[in-house]
Design a protein around this motif. Sequence first.
Motif, PDB file in Angstrom:
ATOM      1  N   THR A 172       0.849  -1.183   0.000  1.00  0.00           N
ATOM      2  CA  THR A 172       0.000   0.000   0.000  1.00  0.00           C
ATOM      3  C   THR A 172       0.893   1.244   0.000  1.00  0.00           C
ATOM      4  N   ASP A 173       0.283   2.409  -0.123  1.00  0.00           N
ATOM      5  CA  ASP A 173       1.047   3.662  -0.085  1.00  0.00           C
ATOM      6  C   ASP A 173       1.673   3.906   1.284  1.00  0.00           C
ATOM      7  N   GLU A 174       1.160   3.234   2.315  1.00  0.00           N
ATOM      8  CA  GLU A 174       1.689   3.396   3.672  1.00  0.00           C
ATOM      9  C   GLU A 174       2.827   2.424   3.967  1.00  0.00           C
ATOM     10  N   VAL A 198      15.151  -7.345  -6.461  1.00  0.00           N
ATOM     11  CA  VAL A 198      16.446  -6.696  -6.685  1.00  0.00           C
ATOM     12  C   VAL A 198      16.337  -5.207  -6.384  1.00  0.00           C
ATOM     13  N   GLU A 199      15.239  -4.604  -6.813  1.00  0.00           N
ATOM     14  CA  GLU A 199      15.006  -3.183  -6.556  1.00  0.00           C
ATOM     15  C   GLU A 199      14.934  -2.907  -5.050  1.00  0.00           C
ATOM     16  N   LEU A 200      14.214  -3.755  -4.325  1.00  0.00           N
ATOM     17  CA  LEU A 200      14.106  -3.608  -2.882  1.00  0.00           C
ATOM     18  C   LEU A 200      15.461  -3.705  -2.200  1.00  0.00           C
ATOM     19  N   ALA A 201      16.238  -4.713  -2.605  1.00  0.00           N
ATOM     20  CA  ALA A 201      17.537  -4.943  -1.972  1.00  0.00           C
ATOM     21  C   ALA A 201      18.505  -3.804  -2.246  1.00  0.00           C
ATOM     22  N   SER A 205      13.396   0.621  -1.678  1.00  0.00           N
ATOM     23  CA  SER A 205      12.066   1.135  -1.996  1.00  0.00           C
ATOM     24  C   SER A 205      11.413   0.221  -3.031  1.00  0.00           C
ATOM     25  N   VAL A 206      10.094   0.376  -3.169  1.00  0.00           N
ATOM     26  CA  VAL A 206       9.347  -0.435  -4.121  1.00  0.00           C
ATOM     27  C   VAL A 206       8.142   0.364  -4.597  1.00  0.00           C
ATOM     28  N   ARG A 207       7.614   0.010  -5.765  1.00  0.00           N
ATOM     29  CA  ARG A 207       6.432   0.694  -6.261  1.00  0.00           C
ATOM     30  C   ARG A 207       5.184   0.050  -5.681  1.00  0.00           C
ATOM     31  N   ALA A 208       4.348   0.847  -5.034  1.00  0.00           N
ATOM     32  CA  ALA A 208       3.121   0.347  -4.414  1.00  0.00           C
ATOM     33  C   ALA A 208       2.100  -0.020  -5.489  1.00  0.00           C
ATOM     34  N   LEU A 209       1.000  -0.626  -5.053  1.00  0.00           N
ATOM     35  CA  LEU A 209      -0.042  -1.036  -5.994  1.00  0.00           C
ATOM     36  C   LEU A 209      -0.608   0.163  -6.743  1.00  0.00           C
ATOM     37  N   SER A 210      -0.607   1.322  -6.104  1.00  0.00           N
ATOM     38  CA  SER A 210      -1.122   2.544  -6.730  1.00  0.00           C
ATOM     39  C   SER A 210      -0.173   3.117  -7.768  1.00  0.00           C
ATOM     40  N   ARG A 212       2.704   4.517  -6.740  1.00  0.00           N
ATOM     41  CA  ARG A 212       3.569   5.404  -5.966  1.00  0.00           C
ATOM     42  C   ARG A 212       4.760   4.629  -5.399  1.00  0.00           C
ATOM     43  N   ARG A 213       5.920   5.265  -5.354  1.00  0.00           N
ATOM     44  CA  ARG A 213       7.104   4.619  -4.784  1.00  0.00           C
ATOM     45  C   ARG A 213       7.122   4.843  -3.269  1.00  0.00           C
ATOM     46  N   VAL A 214       7.306   3.741  -2.522  1.00  0.00           N
ATOM     47  CA  VAL A 214       7.338   3.820  -1.058  1.00  0.00           C
ATOM     48  C   VAL A 214       8.635   3.210  -0.544  1.00  0.00           C
ATOM     49  N   GLU A 215       9.098   3.731   0.586  1.00  0.00           N
ATOM     50  CA  GLU A 215      10.335   3.241   1.189  1.00  0.00           C
ATOM     51  C   GLU A 215      10.062   1.961   1.967  1.00  0.00           C
TER      52      GLU A 215
END
Length: 252
Positions: A172-174, A198-201, A205-210, A212-215
């Motif tokens: 989620t965005d949260e 790989v992006e997370l590691a 950060s990762v792209r949320a379902l919406s 939006r990029r979240v930490e």
Amino acid sequence: MTSIDLNADLGEGFGRWRLTDDERLLSVVTSANVACGFHAGDAVTMRRVCELAAERGVRIGAQVSYRDLAGFGRRSMDVPPAELAAEVAYQIGALEVFARAAGSRVAYVKPHGALYNRVVHDVEQAEAVVDGVFLAGPELPVLGLPGSRLLEVAGKAGLPVVAEAFADRAYTDEGTLVPRHEEGAVITDPEAVVARSVELARSGSVRALSGRRVEVRARSLCLHGDTPGAVGLARRLRERLEASGVRVEAFV
């Protein structure tokens, strides 16, 4: 070099029924979240997984749950705090017997399913889990969602805390997990799972379902052992992480 732990939920069987390919997954992961009998698992399964993990140098973690075999631990329950603390300690203690018999030990604790999601926001239930961990071993690290009440309470109580991310779950965005009953909650495309991991590691950060990029800064990455093709996906994921300059190693 960036490093990350790769964990999987294992031992999720009961009697003649087996859900996870424990032996092959233990050749890939660095930490094993072993079901302790409340959502899945039994004495024979726990012993077998501990022996396999010890042989391969994989860290053994107690995956504690609400007492919910029928619902696989995915149904939220209102368990009184004192009762929940005792049941958490009970599960850890049961696994510790088999871990020590195999020449290893329980190295950390991770809640499962509904309990995992509940202690993201519920302080009372988080405190009960922490109380249970203290009953079993006051130095055991607690694995959980970044920003959760569980990690907050555990840290304040003096327990080591380890933040984890999920390779195959939407956010989620949260920065929390999208509930399983919602569309898109579980990511099934293997390439998407690998790329996100790989992006997370590497970026935290990762792209949320919406969109939006979240930490999501994590020291451990979870791959569900009951995912179809979990073994092949785990191997592919580890290979891609290492090829991207990420060292895969246990956090303890």
